[in-house]
Design a protein around this motif. Structure first.
Motif, mmCIF file in Angstrom:
data_model
loop_
_atom_site.group_PDB
_atom_site.id
_atom_site.type_symbol
_atom_site.label_atom_id
_atom_site.label_comp_id
_atom_site.label_asym_id
_atom_site.label_seq_id
_atom_site.Cartn_x
_atom_site.Cartn_y
_atom_site.Cartn_z
ATOM 1 N N UNK A 1 -6.003 -10.977 7.138
ATOM 2 C CA UNK A 1 -7.320 -10.382 7.336
ATOM 3 C C UNK A 1 -7.476 -8.917 6.917
ATOM 4 N N UNK A 2 -6.395 -8.156 6.868
ATOM 5 C CA UNK A 2 -6.543 -6.717 6.628
ATOM 6 C C UNK A 2 -7.205 -6.349 5.296
ATOM 7 N N UNK A 3 -6.890 -7.004 4.177
ATOM 8 C CA UNK A 3 -7.550 -6.595 2.932
ATOM 9 C C UNK A 3 -9.079 -6.639 3.017
ATOM 10 N N UNK A 4 -9.633 -7.701 3.578
ATOM 11 C CA UNK A 4 -11.091 -7.809 3.701
ATOM 12 C C UNK A 4 -11.666 -6.787 4.663
ATOM 13 N N UNK A 5 -11.007 -6.581 5.791
ATOM 14 C CA UNK A 5 -11.481 -5.593 6.760
ATOM 15 C C UNK A 5 -11.451 -4.188 6.175
ATOM 16 N N UNK A 6 -10.366 -3.845 5.495
ATOM 17 C CA UNK A 6 -10.251 -2.515 4.875
ATOM 18 C C UNK A 6 -11.280 -2.337 3.759
ATOM 19 N N UNK A 7 -11.452 -3.356 2.926
ATOM 20 C CA UNK A 7 -12.412 -3.297 1.818
ATOM 21 C C UNK A 7 -13.839 -3.118 2.341
ATOM 22 N N UNK A 8 -14.213 -3.895 3.372
ATOM 23 C CA UNK A 8 -15.568 -3.786 3.925
ATOM 24 C C UNK A 8 -15.811 -2.412 4.542
ATOM 25 N N UNK A 9 -14.826 -1.891 5.262
ATOM 26 C CA UNK A 9 -14.981 -0.573 5.886
ATOM 27 C C UNK A 9 -15.117 0.515 4.826
ATOM 28 N N UNK A 10 -14.292 0.452 3.772
ATOM 29 C CA UNK A 10 -14.353 1.452 2.701
ATOM 30 C C UNK A 10 -15.659 1.346 1.917
ATOM 31 N N UNK B 1 -3.115 1.338 4.615
ATOM 32 C CA UNK B 1 -2.031 0.896 5.486
ATOM 33 C C UNK B 1 -0.789 1.700 5.126
ATOM 34 N N UNK B 2 0.067 1.891 6.107
ATOM 35 C CA UNK B 2 1.308 2.625 5.904
ATOM 36 C C UNK B 2 2.418 1.890 6.643
ATOM 37 N N UNK B 3 3.256 1.181 5.936
ATOM 38 C CA UNK B 3 3.460 1.143 4.491
ATOM 39 C C UNK B 3 2.374 0.320 3.791
ATOM 40 N N UNK B 4 2.297 0.502 2.492
ATOM 41 C CA UNK B 4 1.239 -0.130 1.701
ATOM 42 C C UNK B 4 1.242 -1.656 1.814
ATOM 43 N N UNK B 5 2.430 -2.275 1.875
ATOM 44 C CA UNK B 5 2.498 -3.743 1.926
ATOM 45 C C UNK B 5 2.042 -4.318 3.268
ATOM 46 N N UNK B 6 1.780 -3.475 4.244
ATOM 47 C CA UNK B 6 1.264 -3.945 5.534
ATOM 48 C C UNK B 6 -0.121 -4.584 5.390
ATOM 49 N N UNK B 7 -0.847 -4.198 4.348
ATOM 50 C CA UNK B 7 -2.175 -4.787 4.113
ATOM 51 C C UNK B 7 -2.085 -6.295 3.929
ATOM 52 N N UNK B 8 -0.929 -6.779 3.487
ATOM 53 C CA UNK B 8 -0.748 -8.217 3.254
ATOM 54 C C UNK B 8 -0.111 -8.919 4.449
ATOM 55 N N UNK B 9 -0.163 -8.284 5.620
ATOM 56 C CA UNK B 9 0.462 -8.861 6.823
ATOM 57 C C UNK B 9 -0.179 -10.197 7.171
ATOM 58 N N UNK B 10 0.675 -11.159 7.494
ATOM 59 C CA UNK B 10 0.226 -12.470 7.942
ATOM 60 C C UNK B 10 -0.011 -12.415 9.449
ATOM 61 N N UNK C 1 -18.689 -2.197 9.791
ATOM 62 C CA UNK C 1 -17.392 -2.649 9.287
ATOM 63 C C UNK C 1 -16.266 -1.785 9.846
ATOM 64 N N UNK C 2 -16.521 -0.492 10.017
ATOM 65 C CA UNK C 2 -15.519 0.395 10.629
ATOM 66 C C UNK C 2 -15.216 -0.063 12.049
ATOM 67 N N UNK C 3 -16.258 -0.369 12.806
ATOM 68 C CA UNK C 3 -16.062 -0.829 14.183
ATOM 69 C C UNK C 3 -15.291 -2.150 14.217
ATOM 70 N N UNK C 4 -15.556 -3.040 13.272
ATOM 71 C CA UNK C 4 -14.818 -4.307 13.210
ATOM 72 C C UNK C 4 -13.339 -4.062 12.925
ATOM 73 N N UNK C 5 -13.036 -3.121 12.036
ATOM 74 C CA UNK C 5 -11.648 -2.797 11.729
ATOM 75 C C UNK C 5 -10.942 -2.230 12.961
ATOM 76 N N UNK C 6 -11.591 -1.296 13.631
ATOM 77 C CA UNK C 6 -11.013 -0.701 14.840
ATOM 78 C C UNK C 6 -10.840 -1.765 15.919
#
Length: 155
Positions: free
Chosen positions: A64-73, A83-92, A104-109
């Motif tokens: 879910x992180x790529x979509x949440x981050x993309x929508x917030x940005x 994300x830190x580290x960068x590969x955390x964005x692909x976390x399952x 979208x920011x509120x959804x990410x938080x």
């Protein structure tokens, strides 16, 4: 019992005298009522809150992180989400969920808070937010295949 001769005229005079007060009351009521209507419109806008659903695939995994981050940005272009580290964005993540929020920011938080055993939010500045892994809880695992949140067997 007959009414005194001047009582009808004094009643009419009193009614006429009360008209300015009635008009003043109506004007004040309209202003206050309009203010309340504007306040309610501001507090409860017509826009429906955003909903973000995170389904899992047939194996029970979601990313879910790529979509949440993309929508917030996309919504807040002055912010830097990463994300830190960068590969955390692909976390399952091995749970499906659905969230509702005003932005979208509120959804990410809200997502990071919902999975606080897996992620932590690091507000670097007023314009930069990093999501980090929470490796202290024992439910976030990392191996050669990547990051796994709340997955009984990472495989």
């Amino acid at each position: 019992m007959p009414e005194p001769a001047g009582s009808k005229s004094s009643f009419i005079v009193e009614m006429i005298k009360s008209i300015p007060g009635d008009i003043r009351g109506a004007v004040v009521g309209a202003i206050v009522g309009g203010g309340i209507t504007m306040f309610v419109t501001y507090v409860a806008p017509d826009e429906a809150p955003s909903t973000y659903t995170i389904p899992v695939n047939v194996n029970g995994y979601a990313v879910p992180l790529p979509g949440l981050l993309r929508n917030a940005a996309r919504e807040e272009t002055s912010m830097n989400y990463r994300t830190d580290p960068e590969d955390l964005a692909k976390a399952w993540v091995c749970e499906a969920t659905s969230m509702t929020g005003e932005s979208a920011h509120q959804l990410l938080v809200q997502y990071v808070d919902l999975y606080k055993d897996c992620f932590s939010l690091d507000e670097k500045s007023k314009t930069e937010i990093a999501i980090r892994p929470n490796t202290q809880s024992g439910v976030m695992r990392h191996d050669a295949r990547g990051w796994f949140c709340k997955c009984n067997s990472a495989g």
